[in-house]
Design a protein around this motif. Structure first.
Motif, PDB file in Angstrom:
ATOM      1  N   GLU A  22      86.714  -1.249  62.560  1.00 38.00           N
ATOM      2  CA  GLU A  22      86.355  -1.402  61.143  1.00 38.00           C
ATOM      3  C   GLU A  22      87.538  -1.840  60.290  1.00 38.00           C
ATOM      4  O   GLU A  22      87.552  -1.591  59.093  1.00 38.00           O
ATOM      5  CB  GLU A  22      85.781  -0.083  60.599  1.00 38.00           C
ATOM      6  N   ASP A  51      86.349   5.503  67.217  1.00 36.71           N
ATOM      7  CA  ASP A  51      85.579   5.503  68.457  1.00 36.71           C
ATOM      8  C   ASP A  51      86.101   4.433  69.418  1.00 36.71           C
ATOM      9  O   ASP A  51      85.390   3.499  69.776  1.00 36.71           O
ATOM     10  CB  ASP A  51      84.106   5.267  68.101  1.00 36.71           C
ATOM     11  N   ASP A 104      81.155   1.425  56.812  1.00 35.83           N
ATOM     12  CA  ASP A 104      80.968   0.097  56.214  1.00 35.83           C
ATOM     13  C   ASP A 104      80.470   0.113  54.775  1.00 35.83           C
ATOM     14  O   ASP A 104      80.090  -0.920  54.237  1.00 35.83           O
ATOM     15  CB  ASP A 104      80.023  -0.739  57.078  1.00 35.83           C
ATOM     16  N   GLN A 106      77.758   1.142  53.597  1.00 32.80           N
ATOM     17  CA  GLN A 106      76.311   0.988  53.395  1.00 32.80           C
ATOM     18  C   GLN A 106      75.752   2.248  52.745  1.00 32.80           C
ATOM     19  O   GLN A 106      74.782   2.192  52.003  1.00 32.80           O
ATOM     20  CB  GLN A 106      75.619   0.740  54.734  1.00 32.80           C
ATOM     21  N   LYS A 139      66.162  -6.587  61.502  1.00 34.75           N
ATOM     22  CA  LYS A 139      66.705  -5.233  61.578  1.00 34.75           C
ATOM     23  C   LYS A 139      65.838  -4.247  60.788  1.00 34.75           C
ATOM     24  O   LYS A 139      65.549  -3.150  61.247  1.00 34.75           O
ATOM     25  CB  LYS A 139      68.130  -5.241  61.022  1.00 34.75           C
ATOM     26  N   LYS A 213      78.355  -3.060  64.158  1.00 35.02           N
ATOM     27  CA  LYS A 213      78.877  -2.662  65.460  1.00 35.02           C
ATOM     28  C   LYS A 213      77.772  -2.263  66.437  1.00 35.02           C
ATOM     29  O   LYS A 213      77.982  -2.153  67.623  1.00 35.02           O
ATOM     30  CB  LYS A 213      79.855  -1.481  65.291  1.00 35.02           C
TER      31      LYS A 213
END
Ligand code: UDP
Ligand code: MG
Length: 338
Positions: A22, A51, A104, A106, A139, A213
């Protein structure tokens, strides 16, 4: 501002943020977090879980933790996936509540005020419900379908359109952590543990920077894990399938007898058609059945293998069992001081 003194009666909240490659969005995230208002009577700290990023996410996170004394970061030894990263994060918090967000942006971090208000009002879990998603049609369609299928088949009620964006009371976090699953599905576990759960509608923004991701295969994996983990219905499908097969063969047989008696088709044509379709149906169903059983066997295997959820390689929190050269008994290295 996130920085500040913890007063004696302050409630503590950790913002938990899993990060995978990120680096593009981290500077924006840093600024947004740095300017967050403390909800009244609460003290905020931040915990990042890297991660297994391959860009310079870890270096950035580490520098944040140096600049902000209440911020910490954990690095996993490889990419274990979003859900497992969250799990490791939850395991490494001890605050009164944990606020889970994506890196991110969101999920707007500023909504911590509204989530906290619900919590202080008595909710054990305040979970975000996406009213609008600023994402691609495919999506949005995939997510919508997934939540609706899950709602139909799941043995427990997992709220529609709710992701991992939530604030959880310590007792919910502890309850989730009693689970022994090595492939945790956090939003499923969260719904499963119960307590007082309150929805909080919000508008989901598009990603502030960088690329998504979650690949299609990762989303599919998450969906299958969620569906199999919280529903017995797929295994029932095998019995339904077997029943349907018997019914179909009986219908074909009855149709054939009728066709032959009224001389509509020749014996050869009918036998060939019936045979072909029966072979196809049987083969397809048997494969599907084996697939479903296989998924369950896999889950049993994963559940019984007692593998840890993920492995930490570095941490500013301390407690690293696999530190190079460290005596396994004297763990608890303060990375930031080092
Ligand atoms: N993420 C992670 N490990 C992964 C994939 C994603 O920790 O293997 C993190 C990612 O950095 C982000 C969050 O999980 O903070 C959600 O990922 P993304 O935004 O790509 O997913 P989506 O918005 O599509 O759900
Ligand atoms: Mg995202």
């Amino acid at each position: 501002m996130v920085q500040g003194w913890i007063l004696e009666n302050d409630k503590t909240i950790t913002i938990l943020i899993p990060c995978f490659n990120e680096s593009e969005v981290l500077p924006l995230l840093y600024e947004r977090l740095r300017h967050l208002e403390h909800p009244e009577g609460c003290h905020i700290s931040v915990l990042f879980v890297d991660d297994g990023s391959t860009d310079n996410t870890w270096e950035q996170l580490h520098s944040f933790t140096v600049a902000q004394s209440d911020w910490n970061a954990i690095r996993l030894s490889r990419n274990f996936g979003h859900q497992r990263a969250l799990w490791i994060g939850l395991e490494n918090t001890n605050s009164d509540a944990v606020f889970v967000i994506d890196a991110d942006l969101q999920d707007p971090p500023e909504l911590i005020a509204e989530f906290t208000a619900k919590w202080l009002d008595g909710a054990d879990v305040a979970y975000g419900v996406r009213m609008k998603r600023k994402e691609s049609f495919v999506k949005r369609f995939a997510y919508k379908s997934f939540y609706r299928i899950l709602d139909r088949v799941a043995d427990i009620k997992i709220p529609l359109d709710s992701g991992d964006f939530c604030l959880m009371d310590r007792r919910v976090v502890q309850a989730i952590l009693t689970s022994k699953e090595s492939m945790p599905f956090i939003r499923g576990l969260r719904a499963w543990v119960g307590f007082n759960q309150q929805p909080l509608p919000y508008e989901r923004n598009s990603r502030a920077a960088g690329k998504e991701k979650y690949s299609f295969l990762m989303l599919l994996d998450l969906a299958i894990n969620g569906l199999l983990g919280y529903s017995r219905k797929p295994i029932r499908l095998i019995s339904y399938l077997a029943g349907a097969l018997v019914l179909i063969s009986m219908l074909i047989l009855a149709g054939g007898v009728f066709g032959l008696l009224s001389s509509l088709i020749s014996t050869t044509t009918f036998s060939l058609l019936a045979l072909a379709s029966l072979v196809l149906i049987s083969a397809g169903s048997i494969t599907a059945a084996i697939g479903i059983v296989g998924e369950y066997v896999l889950k049993i295997y994963e559940g019984s293998s007692e593998r840890p959820v993920a492995i930490m390689s570095e941490s500013t929190v301390g407690k690293l069992p696999f530190e190079r050269g460290a005596n396994i008994i004297s763990i608890g290295i303060d990375r930031k001081a080092a």
